[in-house]
Scaffold this motif. Structure first.
Motif, PDB file in Angstrom:
ATOM      1  N   PRO A  12     -17.663  -5.732  -6.407  1.00 30.66           N
ATOM      2  CA  PRO A  12     -16.016  -5.233  -6.141  1.00 30.66           C
ATOM      3  C   PRO A  12     -15.706  -4.941  -4.238  1.00 30.66           C
ATOM      4  O   PRO A  12     -16.187  -4.642  -3.747  1.00 30.66           O
ATOM      5  CB  PRO A  12     -16.223  -3.999  -6.724  1.00 30.66           C
ATOM      6  CG  PRO A  12     -16.938  -3.790  -8.235  1.00 30.66           C
ATOM      7  CD  PRO A  12     -18.240  -5.239  -6.697  1.00 30.66           C
ATOM      8  N   GLY A  13     -14.360  -4.967  -4.231  1.00 26.73           N
ATOM      9  CA  GLY A  13     -13.710  -4.747  -2.916  1.00 26.73           C
ATOM     10  C   GLY A  13     -12.724  -6.230  -2.315  1.00 26.73           C
ATOM     11  O   GLY A  13     -12.150  -6.911  -3.198  1.00 26.73           O
ATOM     12  N   ALA A  14     -12.271  -6.287  -1.491  1.00 25.06           N
ATOM     13  CA  ALA A  14     -11.541  -6.841  -1.042  1.00 25.06           C
ATOM     14  C   ALA A  14     -12.062  -8.394   0.158  1.00 25.06           C
ATOM     15  O   ALA A  14     -13.400  -8.273   0.510  1.00 25.06           O
ATOM     16  CB  ALA A  14     -10.192  -6.518   0.234  1.00 25.06           C
ATOM     17  N   ARG A  28      -9.230  -8.970  -4.439  1.00 24.67           N
ATOM     18  CA  ARG A  28      -9.643  -8.346  -4.658  1.00 24.67           C
ATOM     19  C   ARG A  28     -10.844  -8.410  -5.991  1.00 24.67           C
ATOM     20  O   ARG A  28     -10.102  -9.202  -7.185  1.00 24.67           O
ATOM     21  CB  ARG A  28      -8.708  -7.120  -4.858  1.00 24.67           C
ATOM     22  CG  ARG A  28      -8.045  -6.275  -3.515  1.00 24.67           C
ATOM     23  CD  ARG A  28      -7.280  -5.818  -4.025  1.00 24.67           C
ATOM     24  NE  ARG A  28      -5.640  -6.230  -5.203  1.00 24.67           N
ATOM     25  CZ  ARG A  28      -5.726  -5.386  -5.536  1.00 24.67           C
ATOM     26  NH1 ARG A  28      -6.677  -4.541  -6.468  1.00 24.67           N
ATOM     27  NH2 ARG A  28      -4.464  -6.010  -7.126  1.00 24.67           N
ATOM     28  N   VAL A  29     -11.591  -7.698  -6.432  1.00 23.90           N
ATOM     29  CA  VAL A  29     -12.557  -7.703  -7.462  1.00 23.90           C
ATOM     30  C   VAL A  29     -12.751  -6.398  -7.693  1.00 23.90           C
ATOM     31  O   VAL A  29     -12.628  -5.095  -6.940  1.00 23.90           O
ATOM     32  CB  VAL A  29     -14.038  -8.379  -7.280  1.00 23.90           C
ATOM     33  CG1 VAL A  29     -14.993  -7.908  -8.227  1.00 23.90           C
ATOM     34  CG2 VAL A  29     -13.957  -9.693  -6.283  1.00 23.90           C
ATOM     35  N   LEU A  30     -11.566  -5.895  -8.980  1.00 25.88           N
ATOM     36  CA  LEU A  30     -12.049  -4.941 -10.061  1.00 25.88           C
ATOM     37  C   LEU A  30     -13.442  -4.694 -10.541  1.00 25.88           C
ATOM     38  O   LEU A  30     -12.961  -5.506 -11.432  1.00 25.88           O
ATOM     39  CB  LEU A  30     -10.864  -4.044 -10.403  1.00 25.88           C
ATOM     40  CG  LEU A  30      -9.633  -4.538  -9.276  1.00 25.88           C
ATOM     41  CD1 LEU A  30      -8.368  -3.983 -10.254  1.00 25.88           C
ATOM     42  CD2 LEU A  30      -9.730  -3.839  -7.967  1.00 25.88           C
ATOM     43  N   VAL A  69      -8.237 -10.772  -9.214  1.00 22.67           N
ATOM     44  CA  VAL A  69      -6.577 -10.555  -9.023  1.00 22.67           C
ATOM     45  C   VAL A  69      -6.536 -11.318  -7.760  1.00 22.67           C
ATOM     46  O   VAL A  69      -7.204 -10.711  -6.021  1.00 22.67           O
ATOM     47  CB  VAL A  69      -6.720  -8.693  -8.644  1.00 22.67           C
ATOM     48  CG1 VAL A  69      -5.232  -9.162  -8.941  1.00 22.67           C
ATOM     49  CG2 VAL A  69      -6.737  -8.159 -10.032  1.00 22.67           C
ATOM     50  N   PRO A  70      -6.175 -12.265  -7.813  1.00 24.31           N
ATOM     51  CA  PRO A  70      -5.743 -13.092  -5.911  1.00 24.31           C
ATOM     52  C   PRO A  70      -4.628 -12.444  -5.882  1.00 24.31           C
ATOM     53  O   PRO A  70      -3.452 -11.685  -6.467  1.00 24.31           O
ATOM     54  CB  PRO A  70      -6.174 -14.713  -6.697  1.00 24.31           C
ATOM     55  CG  PRO A  70      -5.497 -14.477  -7.215  1.00 24.31           C
ATOM     56  CD  PRO A  70      -5.961 -13.221  -8.212  1.00 24.31           C
ATOM     57  N   ALA A  77      -2.370  -9.446   1.200  1.00 26.63           N
ATOM     58  CA  ALA A  77      -3.436  -9.533   2.215  1.00 26.63           C
ATOM     59  C   ALA A  77      -2.792 -11.172   2.507  1.00 26.63           C
ATOM     60  O   ALA A  77      -3.960 -11.463   3.428  1.00 26.63           O
ATOM     61  CB  ALA A  77      -4.000  -9.032   2.172  1.00 26.63           C
ATOM     62  N   SER A  78      -2.044 -12.031   1.644  1.00 31.24           N
ATOM     63  CA  SER A  78      -2.356 -13.538   2.492  1.00 31.24           C
ATOM     64  C   SER A  78      -1.586 -13.894   2.948  1.00 31.24           C
ATOM     65  O   SER A  78       0.092 -13.250   2.569  1.00 31.24           O
ATOM     66  CB  SER A  78      -2.605 -14.216   0.780  1.00 31.24           C
ATOM     67  OG  SER A  78      -3.400 -13.884   0.204  1.00 31.24           O
ATOM     68  N   PRO A  79      -1.862 -14.468   3.778  1.00 30.66           N
ATOM     69  CA  PRO A  79      -0.418 -15.145   5.044  1.00 30.66           C
ATOM     70  C   PRO A  79       0.668 -15.800   4.142  1.00 30.66           C
ATOM     71  O   PRO A  79       0.372 -16.556   3.164  1.00 30.66           O
ATOM     72  CB  PRO A  79      -1.143 -16.091   5.871  1.00 30.66           C
ATOM     73  CG  PRO A  79      -2.397 -16.461   5.133  1.00 30.66           C
ATOM     74  CD  PRO A  79      -2.546 -15.302   4.233  1.00 30.66           C
TER      75      PRO A  79
END
Length: 301
Positions: A12-14, A28-30, A69-70, A77-79
């Motif tokens: 879990p996290g970014a 992210r992973v939930l 969740v990409p 947060a993706s460029p």
């Protein structure tokens, strides 16, 4: 590949991963800390070009399995893409394949909402052997070459609700609006048509839409997808053998129910299920029903 090749990737996290062109994209992973033992569900946000934060935890789907969740290019947060073609959904499907490799998954279950259903179908057509299950939530049928009008009928059938007149005015003005602030205001006013009811949870969810819109990724989503490309992709879908579920909302005034039925008909092993009293965001209107519907399908119950 297996989960063991990249155990950190499902914590879990970014996180970030390198895509096909070297771009460092975010996801992210939930889910529960011990969720790596349970096969993950990769979840694609629609819009197109909307920040994936609007998916939330998809009605609690992260309770029993990790949700990956990409953030698509130019969202979250993706460029942004270095080339506008990077926003087109077939290229977003290439980003998804890079994510699969990063996660170390031979096969995986994929869920996509709204416009992201086109990305998911492009991925399924290109990599049918990589999917264990496919869940498409409230898709449109543009890829299938049809634009059913039952969403309009669903919307007009609710004309006795207090929000309806203002929402109708906003819907009529949206096609000609060009200023981004005006578009956001009109979307806010039209928002009730996307939900099964207009109460506090729906209002809170809708309030975030304006700030989550990515106009550049949105504009590039269908770029370069001509008729020949579309027809070839739909033909390739016939080779997809994994089980597929198309979930629609019986009160969805955005994409309706018929589009989902058309999408399901284009896949060899798909079924369509319309959830009652539910709109375009089923996990907001009926989280328990949505969660059990998806979880039962992915588990094979």
């Amino acid at each position: 590949m297996s989960h063991a090749t990249a155990p950190h990737a499902l914590r879990p996290g970014a996180h970030r991963y390198a895509s096909y062109d070297g771009a460092e994209l975010a996801y992210r992973v939930l889910g529960p800390r011990d969720g790596a033992a349970t096969p993950p569900l990769v979840c694609l946000a629609g819009g197109p070009g909307r920040d994936a934060a609007y998916l939330g935890d998809l009605g609690g789907l992260d309770e029993h399995r990790p949700l990956v969740v990409p953030d698509s290019r130019g969202t979250g947060a993706s460029p942004p893409a270095t080339d506008p073609s990077g926003y087109a959904f077939p290229r977003l499907a290439q980003d998804l394949e890079a994510l699969r490799q990063h996660l170390g998954l031979e096969r995986f279950a994929l869920l996509a909402h709204d416009a992201a259903a086109a990305t998911a179908q492009a991925y399924a057509a290109a990599h049918p052997e990589r999917l264990s299950h496919l869940v498409l939530v409230c898709p449109g049928a543009r890829l299938q070459g049809e634009l059913p009008d039952d969403a309009r009928e669903i919307f007009e059938a609710r004309s006795d609700e207090p929000w309806w007149e203002d929402a109708y005015t906003a819907v009529q003005a949206l096609p000609t609006a060009s200023d981004l602030d005006d578009v956001r205001d009109l979307l806010r006013r039209a928002a009730p048509l996307a939900y099964g009811r207009w109460e506090e949870p729906q209002q809170a969810h809708a309030a975030s839409e304006g700030a989550q819109l990515g106009p550049v990724p949105r504009a590039g989503f269908w770029q370069g997808v001509d008729e020949a490309t579309r027809l070839a992709l739909v033909e390739q879908l016939r080779a997809v053998r994994c089980p597929a579920l198309v979930v629609t909302g019986a009160r969805d005034g955005v994409t309706g129910v018929r589009a989902g039925e058309l999408v399901a008909a284009s896949l060899a092993h798909a079924s369509a299920r319309a959830l009652p009293e539910v709109g375009h965001f089923p996990w907001v209107d009926a989280p328990d029903l949505f969660r059990t519907t998806v979880e039962d399908f992915v588990r094979g119950a």
